[in-house]
Write a protein that holds these residues in place. Structure first.
Motif, PDB file in Angstrom:
ATOM      1  N   ALA A 151       0.650  -1.460   0.039  1.00 57.96           N
ATOM      2  CA  ALA A 151      -0.045   0.545  -0.092  1.00 57.96           C
ATOM      3  C   ALA A 151       0.866   1.469   0.236  1.00 57.96           C
ATOM      4  O   ALA A 151       0.701   2.633  -0.873  1.00 57.96           O
ATOM      5  N   HIS A 152       2.016   1.079   1.010  1.00 58.91           N
ATOM      6  CA  HIS A 152       2.857   2.154   0.940  1.00 58.91           C
ATOM      7  C   HIS A 152       3.324   2.726  -0.237  1.00 58.91           C
ATOM      8  O   HIS A 152       3.136   3.636  -0.962  1.00 58.91           O
ATOM      9  N   GLU A 153       3.693   1.555  -1.424  1.00 58.61           N
ATOM     10  CA  GLU A 153       4.295   1.934  -2.426  1.00 58.61           C
ATOM     11  C   GLU A 153       3.419   1.737  -3.582  1.00 58.61           C
ATOM     12  O   GLU A 153       3.522   3.514  -4.755  1.00 58.61           O
ATOM     13  N   TRP A 154       1.621   1.680  -3.578  1.00 54.76           N
ATOM     14  CA  TRP A 154       1.786   2.138  -4.384  1.00 54.76           C
ATOM     15  C   TRP A 154       0.523   3.773  -4.551  1.00 54.76           C
ATOM     16  O   TRP A 154       0.375   4.421  -5.162  1.00 54.76           O
ATOM     17  N   ALA A 155       1.086   4.195  -3.067  1.00 55.98           N
ATOM     18  CA  ALA A 155       0.387   4.999  -2.746  1.00 55.98           C
ATOM     19  C   ALA A 155       1.237   6.113  -3.459  1.00 55.98           C
ATOM     20  O   ALA A 155       0.820   7.346  -3.938  1.00 55.98           O
ATOM     21  N   LYS A 156       2.624   5.490  -3.359  1.00 55.43           N
ATOM     22  CA  LYS A 156       3.797   6.584  -3.551  1.00 55.43           C
ATOM     23  C   LYS A 156       4.011   6.574  -5.465  1.00 55.43           C
ATOM     24  O   LYS A 156       3.901   7.748  -6.504  1.00 55.43           O
ATOM     25  N   LEU A 157       3.526   5.068  -6.282  1.00 54.07           N
ATOM     26  CA  LEU A 157       2.513   5.623  -7.152  1.00 54.07           C
ATOM     27  C   LEU A 157       1.664   6.227  -8.089  1.00 54.07           C
ATOM     28  O   LEU A 157       2.479   7.050  -8.590  1.00 54.07           O
ATOM     29  N   VAL A 158       0.724   6.445  -6.959  1.00 49.28           N
ATOM     30  CA  VAL A 158       0.001   7.148  -7.803  1.00 49.28           C
ATOM     31  C   VAL A 158      -0.026   8.448  -7.744  1.00 49.28           C
ATOM     32  O   VAL A 158      -1.199   9.189  -7.408  1.00 49.28           O
ATOM     33  N   GLY A 159       0.352   8.814  -6.739  1.00 50.78           N
ATOM     34  CA  GLY A 159       0.521  10.286  -5.880  1.00 50.78           C
ATOM     35  C   GLY A 159       0.419  10.775  -5.094  1.00 50.78           C
ATOM     36  O   GLY A 159      -0.719  11.681  -4.788  1.00 50.78           O
ATOM     37  N   LEU A 160       0.059   9.936  -4.174  1.00 47.32           N
ATOM     38  CA  LEU A 160      -0.402  10.251  -2.303  1.00 47.32           C
ATOM     39  C   LEU A 160       0.112  10.451  -1.466  1.00 47.32           C
ATOM     40  O   LEU A 160       1.339   9.156  -1.175  1.00 47.32           O
ATOM     41  N   ARG A 161       0.567  11.669  -1.477  1.00 42.14           N
ATOM     42  CA  ARG A 161       2.312  12.124  -0.585  1.00 42.14           C
ATOM     43  C   ARG A 161       2.274  11.790   0.413  1.00 42.14           C
ATOM     44  O   ARG A 161       0.412  12.850   0.746  1.00 42.14           O
ATOM     45  N   GLY A 162       2.863  12.396   1.395  1.00 36.63           N
ATOM     46  CA  GLY A 162       2.592  12.887   2.806  1.00 36.63           C
ATOM     47  C   GLY A 162       1.885  12.253   3.349  1.00 36.63           C
ATOM     48  O   GLY A 162       1.765  11.140   3.347  1.00 36.63           O
ATOM     49  N   GLY A 163       0.219  13.177   3.494  1.00 33.68           N
ATOM     50  CA  GLY A 163      -0.380  12.839   5.157  1.00 33.68           C
ATOM     51  C   GLY A 163      -1.670  11.784   4.488  1.00 33.68           C
ATOM     52  O   GLY A 163      -2.294  10.750   4.965  1.00 33.68           O
ATOM     53  N   ARG A 164      -1.892  11.882   3.347  1.00 31.28           N
ATOM     54  CA  ARG A 164      -2.686  11.177   1.826  1.00 31.28           C
ATOM     55  C   ARG A 164      -1.952   9.894   2.326  1.00 31.28           C
ATOM     56  O   ARG A 164      -3.326   8.617   1.565  1.00 31.28           O
ATOM     57  N   GLY A 165      -1.123   9.839   1.535  1.00 31.96           N
ATOM     58  CA  GLY A 165      -0.204   8.734   1.786  1.00 31.96           C
ATOM     59  C   GLY A 165      -0.317   7.806   2.734  1.00 31.96           C
ATOM     60  O   GLY A 165      -0.824   6.235   3.244  1.00 31.96           O
TER      61      GLY A 165
END
Length: 280
Positions: free
Chosen positions: A40-54
């Motif tokens: 999930a952490h990797e997914w967040a980075k791939l789709v642009g969910l940075r910082g608090g959104r990630g």
């Protein structure tokens, strides 16, 4: 690099076998959930969910997984049929109906909310599917995962030996139609070899020619879906401008890099077990 890849693969295989055969279903689910959180952490980075959104995205996966395991859903040796049908059904619909045109058209989704929702469906669906299959039989998990591994291995070597026509050159230039055909053909052979063991696996119907044909067709379909999963993750990486989803696995990249095909294939495998196999 090759030595690191082989060593990492050997360690991963040993850990997977130990978790499958030594852990109870709930303990297995907890360990697997921790791995899903890394994905999930990797997914967040791939789709642009940075910082608090990630962090919010990873937290949502943790909260929903915890609720499914320890909440009122009623997890015992497996999940209630309604939960499996809802979550694995949603994930299967995504991989069968949404992901193929997404890859073919190379959509670049602008909404991080949509990408977060897709990530939740994909990751939760695969996690729940593997836990459900494990609750029935560790061997069933291995049999399902082997479909993906065999398809991937045969596609790689088939593509290197015979590949001429690119499967998706603007998404994953190394993949060819010939490799894909080899992958599916190898899975068909594997499925035929497993057919005599259907009764021992708890197949609810009689094992005749029609049921064998259905099983072989389903295994071939799983192989095709696994290719979609691989291509979809490759598309996300292209949009993100990265080669790998992460660096946690020496010589292999990230968790998503090693599980992309499994993410797609496991939810329909769990649905098939729900409808056609008796719970042990």
């Amino acid at each position: 690099m090759l030595a690191r890849r082989i060593l990492t693969a050997a360690v991963l295989i040993a850990l997977v076998l130990a978790a499958l055969f030594l852990l109870a279903p709930r303990a297995f689910a907890v360990v697997l959930l921790l791995i899903v959180l890394l994905a999930a952490h990797e997914w967040a980075k791939l789709v642009g969910l940075r910082g608090g959104r990630g962090l919010l995205f990873v937290g949502a996966l943790l909260a929903s997984g915890t609720a499914l395991l320890f909440g009122p859903s009623g997890f015992s040796r497996g999940f209630p049929d309604s939960v499996v049908l809802a979550i694995c059904g949603a994930a299967t619909l995504f991989w069968v109906l949404v992901a193929p045109p997404w890859v073919i058209q190379r959509w670049a989704a602008r909404s991080t909310l949509v990408l977060a929702l897709v990530g939740w469906i994909v990751l939760t669906g695969a996690w729940l599917a593997l836990v459900e299959l494990k609750s029935r039989s560790p061997g069933l998990v291995l049999a399902a995962m082997a479909i993906v591994w065999i398809a991937d291995t045969a596609a790689y070597f088939g593509g290197r030996s015979f590949g001429k026509h690119k499967l998706a050159p603007e998404v994953s230039p190394g993949k060819t139609w010939e490799g894909a055909y080899c992958g599916v053909a190898a899975v068909v052979i594997y499925a035929l070899a497993l057919a005599p063991f259907a009764a021992a696996a708890g197949y609810a119907g009689g094992v005749d020619a029609s049921s064998v044909a259905l099983w072989v067709a389903f295994a071939a379909a799983l192989a095709a879906i696994s290719i979609v999963g691989d291509l979809f993750e490759s598309l996300l990486k292209r949009h993100a401008g990265v080669k790998d989803s992460g660096r946690i696995l020496p010589g292999h990249g990230g968790v998503l890099d090693r599980t992309d095909a499994l993410l797609a294939a496991m939810p329909p495998a769990a649905l098939a077990a729900l409808f056609f196999l008796r719970h042990g």
